[in-house]
Write a protein that holds these residues in place. Structure first.
Motif, PDB file in Angstrom:
ATOM      1  N   LEU A  99       1.201  83.361  21.872  1.00 40.45           N
ATOM      2  CA  LEU A  99       1.465  81.932  22.044  1.00 40.45           C
ATOM      3  C   LEU A  99       0.124  81.183  21.957  1.00 40.45           C
ATOM      4  N   THR A 100       0.046  80.260  20.985  1.00 41.58           N
ATOM      5  CA  THR A 100      -1.165  79.440  20.833  1.00 41.58           C
ATOM      6  C   THR A 100      -0.863  78.031  21.326  1.00 41.58           C
ATOM      7  N   LEU A 101      -1.672  77.558  22.284  1.00 40.05           N
ATOM      8  CA  LEU A 101      -1.519  76.222  22.847  1.00 40.05           C
ATOM      9  C   LEU A 101      -2.699  75.350  22.403  1.00 40.05           C
ATOM     10  N   THR A 102      -2.395  74.132  21.909  1.00 39.14           N
ATOM     11  CA  THR A 102      -3.435  73.179  21.495  1.00 39.14           C
ATOM     12  C   THR A 102      -3.218  71.876  22.244  1.00 39.14           C
ATOM     13  N   VAL A 103      -4.293  71.395  22.916  1.00 40.55           N
ATOM     14  CA  VAL A 103      -4.198  70.150  23.709  1.00 40.55           C
ATOM     15  C   VAL A 103      -4.770  68.999  22.868  1.00 40.55           C
ATOM     16  N   GLY A 104      -3.922  68.053  22.526  1.00 42.68           N
ATOM     17  CA  GLY A 104      -4.359  66.911  21.723  1.00 42.68           C
ATOM     18  C   GLY A 104      -5.023  65.846  22.578  1.00 42.68           C
ATOM     19  N   THR A 105      -5.613  64.826  21.903  1.00 40.77           N
ATOM     20  CA  THR A 105      -6.332  63.759  22.615  1.00 40.77           C
ATOM     21  C   THR A 105      -5.383  62.883  23.411  1.00 40.77           C
ATOM     22  N   GLY A 106      -4.082  62.936  23.097  1.00 39.66           N
ATOM     23  CA  GLY A 106      -3.121  62.102  23.831  1.00 39.66           C
ATOM     24  C   GLY A 106      -2.539  62.788  25.042  1.00 39.66           C
ATOM     25  N   ALA A 107      -2.981  63.999  25.336  1.00 36.09           N
ATOM     26  CA  ALA A 107      -2.425  64.717  26.478  1.00 36.09           C
ATOM     27  C   ALA A 107      -2.870  64.108  27.781  1.00 36.09           C
ATOM     28  N   THR A 108      -2.027  64.181  28.778  1.00 38.86           N
ATOM     29  CA  THR A 108      -2.344  63.638  30.092  1.00 38.86           C
ATOM     30  C   THR A 108      -3.003  64.722  30.936  1.00 38.86           C
ATOM     31  N   PRO A 109      -4.192  64.439  31.442  1.00 37.49           N
ATOM     32  CA  PRO A 109      -4.851  65.455  32.293  1.00 37.49           C
ATOM     33  C   PRO A 109      -3.983  65.757  33.512  1.00 37.49           C
ATOM     34  N   GLY A 110      -4.051  66.992  33.964  1.00 34.71           N
ATOM     35  CA  GLY A 110      -3.297  67.402  35.154  1.00 34.71           C
ATOM     36  C   GLY A 110      -2.755  68.816  34.994  1.00 34.71           C
ATOM     37  N   VAL A 111      -1.975  69.229  35.981  1.00 33.44           N
ATOM     38  CA  VAL A 111      -1.357  70.564  35.969  1.00 33.44           C
ATOM     39  C   VAL A 111       0.060  70.441  35.430  1.00 33.44           C
ATOM     40  N   HIS A 112       0.352  71.218  34.423  1.00 32.25           N
ATOM     41  CA  HIS A 112       1.671  71.188  33.787  1.00 32.25           C
ATOM     42  C   HIS A 112       2.277  72.602  33.752  1.00 32.25           C
ATOM     43  N   THR A 113       3.603  72.674  33.806  1.00 32.89           N
ATOM     44  CA  THR A 113       4.309  73.961  33.699  1.00 32.89           C
ATOM     45  C   THR A 113       4.949  74.050  32.330  1.00 32.89           C
ATOM     46  N   LEU A 114       4.595  75.090  31.598  1.00 32.46           N
ATOM     47  CA  LEU A 114       5.163  75.343  30.279  1.00 32.46           C
ATOM     48  C   LEU A 114       6.165  76.495  30.423  1.00 32.46           C
ATOM     49  N   THR A 115       7.389  76.255  30.072  1.00 37.53           N
ATOM     50  CA  THR A 115       8.427  77.288  30.179  1.00 37.53           C
ATOM     51  C   THR A 115       8.661  77.943  28.837  1.00 37.53           C
ATOM     52  N   VAL A 116       8.455  79.252  28.790  1.00 40.05           N
ATOM     53  CA  VAL A 116       8.705  80.033  27.570  1.00 40.05           C
ATOM     54  C   VAL A 116      10.074  80.649  27.677  1.00 40.05           C
ATOM     55  N   THR A 117      10.900  80.486  26.658  1.00 40.45           N
ATOM     56  CA  THR A 117      12.290  80.987  26.668  1.00 40.45           C
ATOM     57  C   THR A 117      12.476  82.015  25.551  1.00 40.45           C
ATOM     58  N   GLY A 118      13.046  83.132  25.917  1.00 42.30           N
ATOM     59  CA  GLY A 118      13.439  84.122  24.906  1.00 42.30           C
ATOM     60  C   GLY A 118      14.951  84.136  24.794  1.00 42.30           C
ATOM     61  N   ARG A 119      15.476  84.111  23.561  1.00 44.36           N
ATOM     62  CA  ARG A 119      16.916  84.013  23.357  1.00 44.36           C
ATOM     63  C   ARG A 119      17.417  85.139  22.465  1.00 44.36           C
ATOM     64  N   ASN A 120      18.513  85.746  22.903  1.00 45.33           N
ATOM     65  CA  ASN A 120      19.215  86.734  22.087  1.00 45.33           C
ATOM     66  C   ASN A 120      20.702  86.375  22.106  1.00 45.33           C
ATOM     67  N   ASP A 121      21.290  86.225  20.956  1.00 47.84           N
ATOM     68  CA  ASP A 121      22.660  85.704  20.860  1.00 47.84           C
ATOM     69  C   ASP A 121      23.710  86.642  21.465  1.00 47.84           C
ATOM     70  N   SER A 122      23.404  87.931  21.621  1.00 47.94           N
ATOM     71  CA  SER A 122      24.413  88.840  22.168  1.00 47.94           C
ATOM     72  C   SER A 122      24.418  88.874  23.688  1.00 47.94           C
ATOM     73  N   LEU A 123      23.454  88.227  24.341  1.00 45.78           N
ATOM     74  CA  LEU A 123      23.387  88.195  25.789  1.00 45.78           C
ATOM     75  C   LEU A 123      23.841  86.836  26.320  1.00 45.78           C
TER      76      LEU A 123
END
Length: 335
Positions: free
Chosen positions: A311-335
């Motif tokens: 996972l590559t994360l890039t912070v642009g100049t418009g990002a708001t400083p602070g602590v953020h939670t990034l949720t990563v989701t894995g999906r499998n159609d049979s589950l």
């Protein structure tokens, strides 16, 4: 003519002929036979299962005018009892009379073929006849001592009924010890084995989806023929419910300090659970001013193993400083 009171035996009668002075003689031998009788049995052979009884007719036939009472008896066989009705029996002169022989075979009798000797006694005179007695039985055996069936499945076990001593009566099957939501049926019920044969019926076992898993049960199969019963047992194993394949996601590192205008990576690992080995598509939640990309965007772990994506994360100049939670989701159609 011999009177009924004449004494049996052989006699000589001399006949004289006289004419004038001439005399001539001749002799005649007369035999008065002894009254007698003989015995016969019908049928000459009885096949009787253990714990059962059978009958035969014993006929007393008069010979030479015999008409005295005849007392009947039978030889002894362990586990077998006999009786005659009526006893004694008196045949008419020149005729015959019948007594019914009842043969009762106990459950303790040994299987096999025996000679049953019937004796008729009248005074000093005895006569005999014989009946072949087959003490019959059967045994039950299963093709396997145990069977393992998951919920929602069925299996089968062969149940063989083996004839002993000529047994050939119908055998009905029943089962005890079946738990809730388990059904049992037989392909043939009842079964009649040919004499000394061994037919097999198929016992079908269905374990319902709601039967209790991870349990063991002893199923008792009973074969019944009249008052004769025999059993065999089968152990039914219902294993634990099979686990559902699944996967987990982990991120390493799971915390990143990232200045505006820079980028960083985290390894996303997809770990197989219960032999899961299907494709998992990866995505990330949205944070304003932050872009997230996966390389590759979909991974397939081997069963019992793991696969990774970066996972590559890039912070642009418009990002708001602070602590953020990034949720990563894995999906499998049979589950």
């Amino acid at each position: 003519t011999a009177a009924s009171t004449a004494t049996p035996g052989t006699y000589t009668i001399t006949v004289n002929s006289i004419s004038g002075g001439a005399t001539r003689t001749t002799t005649i031998t007369i035999t008065i036979p002894t009254p007698n009788f003989y015995l016969s049995a019908s049928p000459p052979m009885l096949t009787i299962p253990k714990a059962s009884s059978g009958t035969a007719s014993v006929t007393i036939t008069s010979v030479n005018g015999f008409n005295s009472p005849v007392t009947l008896s039978a030889s002894s066989i362990p586990g077998v009892s006999t009786s005659f009705t009526p006893n004694p029996q008196t045949p008419p002169s020149g005729g015959s009379a019948t007594s019914t022989l009842t043969v009762a075979v106990s459950s303790a009798a040994s299987t096999g073929t025996y000679t049953l000797t019937v004796t008729g006694t009248s005074g000093a005179t005895t006569r005999t006849t014989t009946i072949t007695l087959k003490v019959a039985d059967f045994t039950l055996t299963s093709s396997q001592p145990s069977v393992t069936l998951n919920n929602g499945t069925f299996g089968s076990v062969g149940i063989t009924a083996t004839s002993l001593g000529g047994f050939n009566s119908p055998i009905s099957f029943s089962v005890s010890g079946t738990p809730a939501n388990v059904g049992v049926s037989f392909s043939l019920n009842p079964v009649t084995p040919p004499p000394n044969g061994a037919p097999t019926t198929i016992m079908n076992i269905f374990v319902g989806a709601s039967a209790t898993p991870n349990t063991t049960h002893v199923l008792t199969v009973t074969g019944t023929s009249g008052t004769l019963t025999h059993n065999t047992t089968i152990t039914l194993n219902i294993p634990p419910a099979p686990s559902t394949p699944d996967f987990t996601l982990t991120a390493s590192p799971s915390a990143i300090r990232l200045p505006i205008g820079e980028n960083a990576t985290s390894t996303i690992t997809v770990t197989s659970i219960n032999d899961f080995n299907e494709a998992v598509s990866l995505s990330a939640s949205t944070i304003s001013g932050v872009s997230a990309t996966f390389t590759p965007a979909s991974v397939t772990p081997a069963a019992g193993s793991a696969a990774s994506s970066v996972l590559t994360l890039t912070v642009g100049t418009g990002a708001t400083p602070g602590v953020h939670t990034l949720t990563v989701t894995g999906r499998n159609d049979s589950l």
